[in-house]
Design an enzyme around this catalytic site. Structure first.
Site, short mmCIF file in Angstrom:
data_model
loop_
_atom_site.label_atom_id
_atom_site.label_comp_id
_atom_site.label_asym_id
_atom_site.label_seq_id
_atom_site.Cartn_x
_atom_site.Cartn_y
_atom_site.Cartn_z
CD GLU A 169 -51.06 -64.87 111.29
OE1 GLU A 169 -50.24 -64.43 112.10
OE2 GLU A 169 -52.26 -65.07 111.58
CB SER A 193 -50.34 -61.32 111.26
OG SER A 193 -49.56 -61.97 112.24
CE1 TYR A 242 -44.55 -61.25 111.87
CE2 TYR A 242 -46.49 -61.01 110.49
CZ TYR A 242 -45.92 -61.29 111.71
OH TYR A 242 -46.71 -61.61 112.77
NE ARG A 261 -48.38 -57.78 119.04
CZ ARG A 261 -48.56 -58.70 118.10
NH1 ARG A 261 -47.79 -59.76 118.03
NH2 ARG A 261 -49.52 -58.55 117.22
CG ASP A 314 -51.38 -55.68 118.51
OD1 ASP A 314 -50.31 -55.63 119.15
OD2 ASP A 314 -51.62 -56.54 117.65
CD GLU A 357 -55.46 -58.34 116.45
OE1 GLU A 357 -56.04 -59.42 116.31
OE2 GLU A 357 -54.82 -57.78 115.54
CG ASN A 374 -51.07 -62.48 118.39
OD1 ASN A 374 -50.99 -63.66 118.69
ND2 ASN A 374 -50.70 -62.01 117.22
N GLY A 421 -45.71 -63.53 117.54
CA GLY A 421 -44.59 -63.99 116.74
C GLY A 421 -43.30 -64.06 117.54
#
Length: 315
Positions: free
Chosen positions: A21, A147, A217, A256, A258, A274, A276, A280
């Site tokens: 990443e 990601s 992205y 974050r 998900d 998960e 995070n 980002g």
């Protein structure tokens, strides 16, 4: 180093590194650095190399803003180094980072407390060439990458072969072990948590395929729907679970969560995938987007993350 909050700070922004990443981290770091400078802080930008400890020792920052994604910036390695150096830093600490980046450890930490997550088990990649570890469709993913790096959805029509072809491109070529999980049909949802507040719920609709690294992205590949067009009880459940997971894991600053939601099953179809701990901060990233909808500008969000880190270190 004093724990008192200053009006202006010397902040080192860690970005880049050598994970899968790296490019996303460079974008996050550039945005954060620009925002901090616009707020009047003095910024030292550090594209992390193996000499990162020396560069930080020379810079002597008041605070380190961790804009790294993936290993070693998100897995506890950098956090442990910063702890040893006595440097304050943003986002979660070492123990939380070690657990949250590991999908198996995350399940072990959260599921006993009632957090709904898909089942699954660790499989040797070499064993996939002899037969399926779960009934198709199922998902294969690295244990400790973020990601959506290295995810494969193995479907009933044998999209990777049946059994999986040894020479077919997939995560089994890059990782000795993978986590196999049942595939949860339905919709992608995500919730950002800042401090102890859930900012909202976004639905992610990729234009094609699924919400993988490229979809995340690449501008225009995914439609972000905010607020998510979902029932109020599902939105409330996302927020509740995201906050509880943030608390149980000991996350700091922002995180974050998900989710996958099978919209034919109501709340019983909602599963946390998960958490995070280093979300980002790019122009396409979800935390800045949800903060903006909550009335918070990008620089204000960055300042909030800095303030959270200063308060945590003072405590």
């Amino acid at each position: 180093m004093s724990g008192a909050l200053k009006t202006t700070l010397h902040i080192a922004v860690l970005m880049g590194g050598w994970s899968a990443e790296r490019e996303v981290s460079l974008m996050s770091g550039a945005g954060v650095s620009d925002a901090l400078e616009s707020l009047g802080h003095r910024v030292t930008r550090i594209d992390m190399g193996r000499d990162v400890a020396l560069r930080l020792a020379e810079a002597k920052p008041d605070l380190v803003f961790n804009a790294l994604h993936g290993t070693p910036g998100e897995d506890g390695s950098i956090q442990g180094m910063l702890d040893l150096m006595g440097l304050r830093y943003t986002h979660s600490g070492m123990v939380t980072s070690v657990i949250a980046i590991d999908k198996v450890l995350t399940k072990q930490a959260l599921v006993p407390h009632g957090i709904p997550m898909p089942g699954g088990r660790i499989v040797r990649s070499a064993d996939l060439f002899a037969g399926d570890p779960l009934k198709r469709p199922y998902v294969l993913k690295p244990v400790n990458e973020g990601s959506s790096v290295g995810i494969a959805i193995v479907t009933e029509d044998g999209n990777y072969g049946n059994p999986i072809g040894r020479d077919v491109a997939g995560p089994w070529q890059d990782f000795e072990e993978l986590l196999a999980e049942p595939y949860v049909r339905g919709r992608e949802l995500t919730t950002a948590v800042l401090g102890d507040t859930a900012l909202g719920v976004t639905e992610l609709r990729p234009k094609s395929g699924f919400y993988d690294y490229d979809a995340k992205y690449t501008d225009g590949m995914t439609e972000h729907l905010f607020p998510a067009p979902i029932p109020d009880d599902i939105a409330a459940a996302c927020k509740r679970i995201a906050i509880e997971a943030h608390r149980l894991l000991g996350c700091k600053g922002c995180s974050r969560a998900d989710f996958r939601w099978d919209d034919e099953c109501g709340e019983d179809g909602l599963f946390l995938l998960e958490v995070n701990t280093q979300p980002g901060m790019t122009p396409l990233s979800l935390v800045p987007e949800q903060a903006r909808h909550a009335g918070m500008s990008y620089p204000e969000l960055v300042q909030r993350i800095v303030d959270e880190a200063i308060r945590d270190s003072a405590r």
